[in-house]
Design an enzyme around this catalytic site. Structure first.
Site, PDB file in Angstrom:
ATOM      1  N   ASP A 138       0.804  -3.253   1.633  1.00  0.00           N
ATOM      2  CA  ASP A 138       2.129  -3.724   1.212  1.00  0.00           C
ATOM      3  C   ASP A 138       2.073  -4.089  -0.266  1.00  0.00           C
ATOM      4  OD1 ASP A 138       3.304  -3.401   3.715  1.00  0.00           O
ATOM      5  OD2 ASP A 138       2.586  -5.349   4.395  1.00  0.00           O
ATOM      6  N   LYS A 142       7.194  -7.762  -6.682  1.00  0.00           N
ATOM      7  CA  LYS A 142       7.659  -8.878  -7.529  1.00  0.00           C
ATOM      8  C   LYS A 142       6.489  -9.788  -7.885  1.00  0.00           C
ATOM      9  CE  LYS A 142      12.278  -9.160  -5.635  1.00  0.00           C
ATOM     10  NZ  LYS A 142      13.011  -9.748  -4.540  1.00  0.00           N
ATOM     11  N   GLU A 215       2.512   7.412   1.938  1.00  0.00           N
ATOM     12  CA  GLU A 215       2.254   8.235   0.748  1.00  0.00           C
ATOM     13  C   GLU A 215       3.306   9.329   0.595  1.00  0.00           C
ATOM     14  OE1 GLU A 215      -1.675   9.897  -0.966  1.00  0.00           O
ATOM     15  OE2 GLU A 215      -1.015  11.376   0.471  1.00  0.00           O
TER      16      GLU A 215
HETATM   17  C1  LIG Z   1       2.927  -0.091   3.329  1.00  0.00           C
HETATM   18  S1  LIG Z   1       2.276  -0.003   4.944  1.00  0.00           S
HETATM   19  C2  LIG Z   1       1.149   1.359   4.815  1.00  0.00           C
HETATM   20  C3  LIG Z   1       0.753   1.922   6.154  1.00  0.00           C
HETATM   21  C4  LIG Z   1      -0.225   3.096   6.113  1.00  0.00           C
HETATM   22  N1  LIG Z   1      -1.519   2.697   5.611  1.00  0.00           N
HETATM   23  C5  LIG Z   1       0.324   4.239   5.317  1.00  0.00           C
HETATM   24  O1  LIG Z   1      -0.224   4.523   4.238  1.00  0.00           O
HETATM   25  O2  LIG Z   1       1.300   4.881   5.766  1.00  0.00           O
HETATM   26  C6  LIG Z   1       1.171  -1.408   5.016  1.00  0.00           C
HETATM   27  C7  LIG Z   1       0.730  -1.744   6.426  1.00  0.00           C
HETATM   28  O3  LIG Z   1      -0.201  -2.839   6.374  1.00  0.00           O
HETATM   29  C8  LIG Z   1       0.032  -3.673   7.493  1.00  0.00           C
HETATM   30  N2  LIG Z   1      -0.493  -5.026   7.155  1.00  0.00           N
HETATM   31  C9  LIG Z   1       0.074  -5.936   6.325  1.00  0.00           C
HETATM   32  N3  LIG Z   1      -0.685  -7.054   6.256  1.00  0.00           N
HETATM   33  C10 LIG Z   1      -1.771  -6.828   7.058  1.00  0.00           C
HETATM   34  C11 LIG Z   1      -2.887  -7.617   7.419  1.00  0.00           C
HETATM   35  N4  LIG Z   1      -3.059  -8.846   6.931  1.00  0.00           N
HETATM   36  N5  LIG Z   1      -3.803  -7.097   8.268  1.00  0.00           N
HETATM   37  C12 LIG Z   1      -3.643  -5.832   8.749  1.00  0.00           C
HETATM   38  N6  LIG Z   1      -2.581  -5.043   8.448  1.00  0.00           N
HETATM   39  C13 LIG Z   1      -1.657  -5.534   7.615  1.00  0.00           C
HETATM   40  C14 LIG Z   1       1.541  -3.627   7.696  1.00  0.00           C
HETATM   41  O4  LIG Z   1       1.936  -3.969   9.013  1.00  0.00           O
HETATM   42  C15 LIG Z   1       1.853  -2.163   7.365  1.00  0.00           C
HETATM   43  O5  LIG Z   1       1.818  -1.340   8.500  1.00  0.00           O
END
Ligand SMILES: C[S@@+](CC[C@H](N)C(=O)[O-])C[C@H]1O[C@@H](n2cnc3c(N)ncnc32)[C@H](O)[C@@H]1O
Length: 234
Positions: A138, A142, A215
């Site tokens: 994520d 910001k 991506e």
């Molecule tokens: C922007 S998405 C990217 C998902 C995937 N890696 C992709 O490239 O399509 C980020 C993912 O990280 C997960 N995430 C966020 N914080 C996390 C944490 N502390 N531990 C494990 N997963 C987390 C979210 O639920 C989300 O599915």
């Protein structure tokens, strides 16, 4: 002094949604039948050797944090049956989708966890992993939210503890400020070195890269992916 209590859901490094649309029947079934079998039990100590986590013999170990749609994790697990994978994803709909894929393909080399990855990192023994993937975490674009980013000194300390010497931490992002943020954190950390020698090393993805859903969206929207690989020194 009291020990800080973790909140039960949004824990130390997780700020996102846990649930989305209702699940399709096969996904709901996979979630209720398979997640209890494959979910890591963090209330018991990890097995020694860690390879006993998987019901098949494994010669290396790989953790993917925040696997989202699971395309990358399934692809890697399918193509490396002698690697033991741990996938972590708190978003239940994504977990259900991944589980349906694991079931369809009969993959034996995946274990899972459906909450904050920092919990898994703190549970794992020292120097037990060959590889960590953090793909399109994520972005928190910001500035006031940058402290929520998964890459932090504390989490790099966690990575440094669980990676074997020579182990790899692979990071992908399409957000320039997050790429710079990560490079700055790595430069300040004594346990890691950036492996890049030439521009193609960060412009081109790793061998066998299947892409991820996030991506594909970033590319559609005109952003450029960056691929960083770091070696655990030791
Ligand atoms: C922007 S998405 C990217 C998902 C995937 N890696 C992709 O490239 O399509 C980020 C993912 O990280 C997960 N995430 C966020 N914080 C996390 C944490 N502390 N531990 C494990 N997963 C987390 C979210 O639920 C989300 O599915």
């Amino acid at each position: 002094m009291t020990t800080p209590q973790r909140r039960s859901r949004a824990t130390e490094a997780f700020y996102g949604r846990r649930k989305g649309k209702s699940l399709k029947a096969p996904q709901a079934e996979a979630l209720s039948a398979l997640l209890p079998v494959l979910r890591l039990d963090l209330s018991s100590p990890p097995p020694d050797p860690l390879a006993e986590l998987w019901p098949v013999p494994v010669s290396s170990t790989r953790l993917e944090i925040g696997f989202g749609g699971g395309e990358h994790l399934l692809h890697r697990a399918r193509n490396a049956p002698d690697t033991g994978f741990i996938g972590v994803e708190p978003f239940i709909n994504s977990m259900a989708k991944l589980l349906a894929g694991v079931e369809n393909e009969g993959l034996q080399n995946i274990r899972l966890y459906d909450d904050d990855a920092t919990r898994v990192l703190d549970w794992l023994p020292d120097a037990c992993l060959d590889h960590i993937d953090l793909l399109y975490p994520d972005p928190w674009p910001k500035k006031k939210h940058w402290k929520r980013r998964f890459v932090s000194r504390l989490n790099l300390d966690r990575f440094a503890r669980v990676l074997k010497p020579g182990g790899r931490f692979c990071f992908a992002s399409d957000i320039d400020t997050y790429v710079n943020w990560t490079l700055n954190h790595i430069a300040a950390h004594p346990g890691f070195e950036w492996t890049a020698r030439k521009a193609s090393d960060w412009r081109e993805p790793w061998e066998g890269w299947p892409g991820t859903r996030y991506e594909a969206k970033a590319i559609r929207e005109g952003r450029t992916p960056c691929y960083l690989e770091f070696e655990r020194l030791g």
